[in-house]
Design an enzyme around this catalytic site. Structure first.
Site, short mmCIF file in Angstrom:
data_model
loop_
_atom_site.label_atom_id
_atom_site.label_comp_id
_atom_site.label_asym_id
_atom_site.label_seq_id
_atom_site.Cartn_x
_atom_site.Cartn_y
_atom_site.Cartn_z
N HIS A 57 -26.21 12.19 25.24
CA HIS A 57 -24.80 11.58 25.18
C HIS A 57 -24.65 10.61 24.12
O HIS A 57 -23.72 10.67 23.46
CB HIS A 57 -24.63 10.40 26.51
CG HIS A 57 -24.85 11.30 27.84
ND1 HIS A 57 -23.88 11.92 28.45
CD2 HIS A 57 -25.83 11.44 28.53
CE1 HIS A 57 -24.21 12.52 29.65
NE2 HIS A 57 -25.36 12.37 29.51
N ARG A 66 -15.49 14.97 17.45
CA ARG A 66 -15.52 15.22 18.65
C ARG A 66 -14.47 14.37 19.67
O ARG A 66 -13.61 14.36 20.40
CB ARG A 66 -16.84 15.60 19.46
CG ARG A 66 -16.65 15.60 20.94
CD ARG A 66 -18.24 15.23 21.48
NE ARG A 66 -18.43 15.26 22.84
CZ ARG A 66 -18.19 13.85 23.59
NH1 ARG A 66 -17.73 12.83 23.01
NH2 ARG A 66 -18.22 14.17 24.87
N GLY A 90 -17.71 17.08 34.73
CA GLY A 90 -18.80 16.79 33.76
C GLY A 90 -18.69 15.40 33.15
O GLY A 90 -18.51 15.37 31.80
N GLU A 112 -19.65 14.10 38.16
CA GLU A 112 -20.94 14.25 37.21
C GLU A 112 -21.98 14.58 37.97
O GLU A 112 -22.34 13.82 39.10
CB GLU A 112 -21.08 12.93 36.41
CG GLU A 112 -22.43 13.01 35.79
CD GLU A 112 -22.44 14.02 34.52
OE1 GLU A 112 -23.61 14.87 34.64
OE2 GLU A 112 -21.49 14.43 34.13
N GLU A 141 -18.39 22.04 41.85
CA GLU A 141 -18.32 23.13 43.23
C GLU A 141 -18.53 22.35 44.48
O GLU A 141 -17.99 23.13 45.28
CB GLU A 141 -19.29 24.29 42.64
CG GLU A 141 -19.02 24.96 41.35
CD GLU A 141 -19.46 24.21 40.05
OE1 GLU A 141 -19.41 25.17 39.03
OE2 GLU A 141 -20.07 23.09 40.27
N GLU A 155 -15.02 17.99 28.66
CA GLU A 155 -15.78 18.58 27.37
C GLU A 155 -16.51 19.70 27.85
O GLU A 155 -17.97 19.35 27.92
CB GLU A 155 -16.20 17.47 26.56
CG GLU A 155 -16.64 17.58 24.99
CD GLU A 155 -18.12 18.11 24.90
OE1 GLU A 155 -18.11 19.45 25.00
OE2 GLU A 155 -18.73 17.76 24.32
N GLU A 164 -24.31 27.41 27.55
CA GLU A 164 -24.54 26.35 28.42
C GLU A 164 -23.27 25.61 28.79
O GLU A 164 -23.14 24.43 28.83
CB GLU A 164 -25.61 25.28 27.89
CG GLU A 164 -26.89 26.08 27.96
CD GLU A 164 -28.09 24.89 27.68
OE1 GLU A 164 -27.71 23.96 27.21
OE2 GLU A 164 -29.32 25.18 28.15
#
Length: 375
Positions: A57, A66, A90, A112, A141, A155, A164
Site C-alpha cells: 500500500h 497513480r 478493493g 476489502e 463476490e 484501482e 493479478e
C-alpha cells in the site's frame, strides 16, 4: 557440525506427473516432489494475504502519478457523485473511498478482502467519515450491500494491465450492484505495444566482452551464454524504460470499455490485436514492451483524466511489461516489424497473465513465443 549441502532438482519437464530427479552430494539424496496444484480458493487467499502488508500500500500510494490521477478523476466527477452512493472494490487503506466522500458522495461502501480492512476503518475514523464511509470486509463476490450504487471506483490494474488484476471482481460488482447507466471510475483502458532496444539489457550482454580490456582476461565467450540466460526465457519482465528505448511509434492493440456487455467473456478468450511498425533507426531490437492507460470521464464540461504508464510519461509503480526475443535482432531505419499479440489468463492461475506473441522482423521468418508472469 554443518549439514552436507544438498541440491534439489525440479521435476523433469516442469509438467504434471513428471518423474522427480535426484542428485547425490555429501552422501545424501533428496528427491524433488512436484508441488500439489492449489485450488482457486487457495490462490485467492494467498493473493489477499499479499495485500495485508503495509509495504504494497505504501508503494501504491507513494506513486504520485497513480494517486493524483485517481484523486483528480474522482473530484472532477463531483457533480455525478454528490449525494450519491459509491462502491469501492478493493478499497485497501480506504484512500479512494475518502476521495469519493470528499467529492460529496452520500455513502461509500469500501469493500476489502484482505486484513488491511481493519486499518482502512481506522483511517476512515481518523478522518471523521465513519458515518459516510462504511468499510465492509470480504471479497466483493460475497459481500452483500444494502442497496444498489450509483458509481463504482476501483484501482484494479496490474502489471501489463491484467496480471493479478481485479477486473473480474469489478465486472461482477458492476453486474450485481451498479444501477443502470451508473458511473465507472475509471471507465476504459487501452493497451499499447512497441518494439524496444533495452539499453540496460544491452550493457549486461556486452559486459563480458569488456573483461579483456579491464582485467586482461578474454571472457567474450560468455556473451552468448548471457544472452540465453537473460533473454532465452519466457518470463514477462517488469521494468521501467524511457522513450529512448522505444524503436517505433507505439500502437494501441486493445481497448476495454468497462461498461461493455460480454467483457468478461472477451477477457477469458483473450484480448489483443495485430501490429505493424516501421523502425526509427539502427539499433539492436531486444523485444517488445506493453503498457496501458486508463481514462476517467471528465464530468460536466471537464476534460477526461488519463492515467498513463507509457515510457514517454513519468514512471509509475507498474513500469512496463517487457517481452524479450530469444536474442537481439539488428534493425535499421524503416525495418518492418509485424505480428499479433494476445493477453489471456494463465492456464495454471486465473489471476496470472499469459501473453502469446507472434512476430516477424524484417526478412526473418515469423516466430512465436509464449510468455508468463512469474510469482
Amino acid at each position: 557440525m554443518s549439514q552436507p549441502k544438498r541440491r534439489k532438482l525440479e521435476s523433469g519437464g516442469g509438467g504434471e506427473g513428471g518423474e522427480g530427479t535426484e542428485e547425490e552430494d555429501g552422501g545424501e539424496l533428496e528427491v524433488a516432489v512436484p508441488r500439489p496444484r492449489r485450488t482457486r480458493r487457495e490462490r485467492d487467499q494467498l493473493y489477499y494475504q499479499c495485500y495485508s502488508d503495509v509495504s504494497v500500500h505504501e508503494e501504491m500510494i507513494a506513486d504520485r502519478v497513480r494517486t493524483d490521477a485517481y484523486r483528480l478523476g474522482i473530484l472532477r466527477n463531483w457533480a455525478a457523485l454528490r449525494g450519491k452512493t459509491v462502491l469501492d472494490v478493493g478499497a485497501g487503506t480506504g484512500i479512494l473511498s475518502i476521495f469519493c466522500a470528499q467529492a460529496g458522495a452520500r455513502r461509500v461502501y469500501a469493500v476489502e478482502a484482505s486484513d488491511i480492512w481493519q486499518q482502512a476503518r481506522e483511517v476512515v475514523r481518523l478522518n471523521g467519515l465513519e458515518d459516510r464511509v462504511h468499510v465492509l470486509p470480504g471479497p466483493v463476490e460475497t459481500v452483500e450491500l444494502p442497496e444498489q450504487v450509483d458509481a463504482i471506483v476501483s484501482e484494479w490494474m496490474g502489471c501489463g494491465l491484467l496480471h493479478e488484476s481485479m477486473l473480474s471482481s469489478v465486472l461482477h460488482a458492476r453486474t450485481k450492484w451498479l444501477k443502470e447507466g451508473g458511473l465507472l471510475l475509471p471507465a476504459s483502458a487501452e493497451l499499447f505495444v512497441a518494439p524496444i532496444s533495452d539499453q540496460m539489457l544491452e550493457l549486461r550482454l556486452s559486459f563480458w566482452s569488456q573483461m579483456k580490456q579491464l582485467y586482461g582476461v578474454d571472457m567474450s565467450c560468455l556473451e552468448s551464454f548471457a544472452t540465453r540466460c537473460l533473454m532465452g526465457h519466457s518470463e514477462i519482465v517488469v521494468q521501467g524504460l524511457s522513450g529512448e528505448d522505444v524503436l517505433a511509434r507505439p500502437q494501441c492493440f486493445a481497448r476495454l470499455e468497462l461498461a461493455r456487455a460480454g467483457l468478461e467473456q472477451e477477457l477469458e478468450a483473450g484480448v489483443g490485436g495485430r501490429f505493424r511498425f516501421s523502425c526509427y533507426g539502427s539499433a539492436p531490437m531486444h523485444g517488445f514492451a506493453i503498457w496501458f492507460q486508463v481514462t476517467f470521464p471528465g464530468g460536466d464540461s471537464e476534460k477526461p483524466v488519463v492515467l498513463s504508464t507509457s515510457p514517454f510519461h513519468p514512471v509509475t509503480h507498474w513500469k512496463q511489461a517487457l517481452l524479450y526475443l530469444n536474442e537481439p535482432v539488428q534493425v535499421e531505419q524503416d525495418t518492418d516489424v509485424s505480428g499479433e499479440i494476445t493477453l489471456l489468463p494463465s492456464q495454471d492461475h486465473h489471476r496470472h497473465l499469459r501473453v502469446l506473441l507472434r512476430y516477424k522482423v524484417g526478412d526473418q521468418e515469423e516466430k512465436t513465443k509464449d510468455f508468463a508472469m512469474e510469482d
